[in-house]
Motif scaffolding. Sequence first.
Motif, short mmCIF file in Angstrom:
data_model
loop_
_atom_site.label_atom_id
_atom_site.label_comp_id
_atom_site.label_asym_id
_atom_site.label_seq_id
_atom_site.Cartn_x
_atom_site.Cartn_y
_atom_site.Cartn_z
N ALA A 142 0.86 -1.23 0.04
CA ALA A 142 0.06 0.12 -0.03
C ALA A 142 0.90 1.08 -0.03
O ALA A 142 0.57 2.17 -0.67
CB ALA A 142 -0.86 -0.12 1.44
N ASP A 143 2.06 1.19 0.93
CA ASP A 143 2.89 2.42 0.92
C ASP A 143 3.64 2.61 -0.36
O ASP A 143 3.68 3.69 -0.82
CB ASP A 143 3.73 2.20 1.99
CG ASP A 143 3.13 2.58 3.45
OD1 ASP A 143 2.01 3.08 3.35
OD2 ASP A 143 3.65 2.29 4.53
N THR A 144 4.09 1.37 -1.08
CA THR A 144 4.87 1.71 -2.29
C THR A 144 3.93 2.17 -3.33
O THR A 144 4.40 3.19 -3.99
CB THR A 144 5.12 0.42 -2.76
OG1 THR A 144 5.98 -0.27 -1.87
CG2 THR A 144 6.01 0.44 -4.03
N GLN A 146 1.29 4.15 -2.72
CA GLN A 146 0.66 4.94 -2.10
C GLN A 146 -1.06 5.01 -2.40
O GLN A 146 -1.44 6.02 -2.76
CB GLN A 146 1.05 6.52 -2.65
CG GLN A 146 2.68 6.64 -2.38
CD GLN A 146 3.24 7.80 -2.90
OE1 GLN A 146 2.47 8.97 -2.99
NE2 GLN A 146 4.46 7.83 -3.56
#
Lengths: 178, 84
Positions: A142-144, A146
């Motif tokens: 999810a962070d990769t 965004q």
Amino acid sequence: MAEDALWYEAALLVGVTNALNVVADSPLESLEPARPSAEAQEVFAEILAFYDRADVPVAFRRVAADPGYLADLWGATRRVFADNRLTRRHKEALAFAVSVTTRSSFGTTFHLGEMRRLGVGERGAMEVLGVTQMFSSYTKIADTLQLEPDMDGIAAVDPSPAPGGAPLPPRTATPEAP
Amino acid sequence: MPTVRLRDASEYPAPIQKLFEIAKAWFKYDFAQPPAMSRVMAWDPELGAFHGRAMKRAMAPGEWSRAEKEMVAAVVSGVNACAY
């Protein structure tokens, strides 16, 4: 798990768990008093009773040079780990997950031991580890990319007041302008 | 804003759309579009199938209830500072 009270309790537990871990995992052996004061020994006795063990966890030994601070840290720790709305057993599972996620050697070993002491079997420990690992994967994906939160509508808003506080007044419709 | 364009469910092949329906049942929530994470994992169904099964296995009730496990998942996400 719809009530905010449970999530407040969990969040406070996460904070205290991390606070203990950062001290325990740091090279602070030299701060441990060789002969803890009588005040510190009293707190140690409470800690040993709470955990039903023979040695004081390192996170507490390292702050024992200031018995007042030790007593307050212990008071906060006992409060967040004691049975409340969440069970102590579940809280140890949460602390274990936090410790694995933050790569805390002390926390991982300590809370795995506490889970077992409180009756969690190997399957139960593996279940917590599985959830921890899976969500350590999802969060990084999810962070990769965004990704933005899109599941916050699943849970209803809890309208209950703060502990001891007054409930929100009922909402009244604002009259529309003519 | 996501670094990729998230495809609508309708842009995925029919077998994947069926999986999205199953995901709705898992979450017990009627999403307008499947959650972003479901759509990301569906990008590579061979990975998504393994990962999804592992996740469902991990989250299934056992010694811990699904709700207790959801809280474990939430604290892991919080500690990882993941807003999603």
